[in-house]
Design an enzyme around this catalytic site. Structure first.
Site, PDB file in Angstrom:
ATOM      1  N   ASP A 229       0.852  -1.195   0.000  1.00 17.44           N
ATOM      2  CA  ASP A 229       0.000   0.000   0.000  1.00 17.44           C
ATOM      3  C   ASP A 229       0.889   1.245   0.000  1.00 17.44           C
ATOM      4  O   ASP A 229       1.576   1.529   0.994  1.00 17.44           O
ATOM      5  CB  ASP A 229      -0.915  -0.014   1.243  1.00 17.44           C
ATOM      6  CG  ASP A 229      -1.931   1.121   1.188  1.00 17.44           C
ATOM      7  OD1 ASP A 229      -1.512   2.301   1.108  1.00 17.44           O
ATOM      8  OD2 ASP A 229      -3.134   0.829   1.200  1.00 17.44           O
TER       9      ASP A 229
ATOM     10  N   ASP B 182       0.235   3.862   2.865  1.00 17.82           N
ATOM     11  CA  ASP B 182       0.690   3.409   4.183  1.00 17.82           C
ATOM     12  C   ASP B 182       2.211   3.413   4.269  1.00 17.82           C
ATOM     13  O   ASP B 182       2.783   3.806   5.291  1.00 17.82           O
ATOM     14  CB  ASP B 182       0.159   1.996   4.467  1.00 17.82           C
ATOM     15  CG  ASP B 182      -1.292   2.025   4.935  1.00 17.82           C
ATOM     16  OD1 ASP B 182      -1.733   3.077   5.436  1.00 17.82           O
ATOM     17  OD2 ASP B 182      -1.979   0.997   4.788  1.00 17.82           O
TER      18      ASP B 182
HETATM   19  N1  URA Z   1      -2.959   0.933  -4.019  1.00 19.47           N
HETATM   20  C1  URA Z   1      -1.768   0.684  -3.447  1.00 19.47           C
HETATM   21  O1  URA Z   1      -1.267   1.503  -2.682  1.00 19.47           O
HETATM   22  N2  URA Z   1      -1.154  -0.477  -3.713  1.00 19.47           N
HETATM   23  C2  URA Z   1      -1.668  -1.381  -4.558  1.00 19.47           C
HETATM   24  O2  URA Z   1      -1.042  -2.416  -4.782  1.00 19.47           O
HETATM   25  C3  URA Z   1      -2.915  -1.108  -5.137  1.00 19.47           C
HETATM   26  C4  URA Z   1      -3.543   0.063  -4.857  1.00 19.47           C
END
Ligand code: URA
Length: 209
Positions: free
Chosen positions: A200, A203
């Site tokens: 992500d 994050d």
């Molecule tokens: N958003 C993200 O931050 N990572 C992904 O793999 C998909 C969407």
């Protein structure tokens, strides 16, 4: 159909590899994204129009090219898109900045808008839309739908990683918008994450998980 530009400069590929690593610290991830965004700014602005101005060198007067950065608007898709912004502004410091806030509905993965703020003179501006991850493409498609209503002169989309599914979705809805990406990964998993990917991006950028 507008082009997909795969920006495969060795410096970008090297930094992207470091970003993908599970153990990379928040500060390291942030710094690398900043560096990559500066490098990608070169690619996405490669064909920016220039105009000639008269200047004086220490030796004589000459006519020399300049870019009008004031005509550019960087459009940040929150929140991970903000990690791309500072590097772009380092390279085009007088650009304006717009923000689009979208969240992914965890069940449907559809994009829901919660914020939208652009400069007032969008028809005079070239928009460069920033979002590190083109996963399902739903957020990018929704951002483009909304942005096009403001009538910018041109639109480009810049990401770090794209999934084939996201590229297909984006191009089906917005075939006129060129895409700049540093990599096209294998696929999306059942949770809408790009694999192998980097996790992500929001994050990892903000240290929220
Ligand atoms: N958003 C993200 O931050 N990572 C992904 O793999 C998909 C969407």
């Amino acid at each position: 159909m507008a082009a997909i530009h795969l920006v495969d400069h060795p410096l970008i590929q090297h930094k992207l590899t470091l970003m993908r690593e599970r153990g990379r610290s928040t500060s390291g991830f942030r710094r690398l994204l900043h560096e990559i965004s500066m490098l990608m700014a070169y690619e996405v602005t490669r064909d920016m129009p220039t105009s000639m101005i008269e200047i004086e060198t220490p030796l004589e007067t000459m006519s020399s090219p300049v870019i009008d950065g004031k005509k550019t608007v960087f459009v940040v898709i929150m929140r991970a898109g903000s990690g791309f912004l500072d590097g772009m502004l380092d390279v085009v410091p007088s650009a304006r900045v717009g923000h689009v806030g979208l969240y992914r509905d965890p069940k449907t993965l559809a994009a829901v808008e919660y914020y939208f703020k652009m400069p007032t003179d969008m028809p005079a501006r070239d928009a460069i839309v920033l979002d590190p991850m083109l996963a399902t493409g739903n957020s990018a498609v929704a951002a483009m739908d909304r942005l096009k209503k403001t009538g910018p002169k041109s639109i480009r989309f810049v990401c770090l990683l794209a999934a084939p599914e996201g590229l297909e979705n984006f191009q089906r809805h917005h075939p006129d918008v060129p895409i700049y990406t540093a990599a096209i990964d294998r696929e999306l998993n059942d949770h809408g994450y790009i694999v192998p990917g980097l996790g992500d991006a929001g994050d990892r950028l903000f240290g929220t998980k």
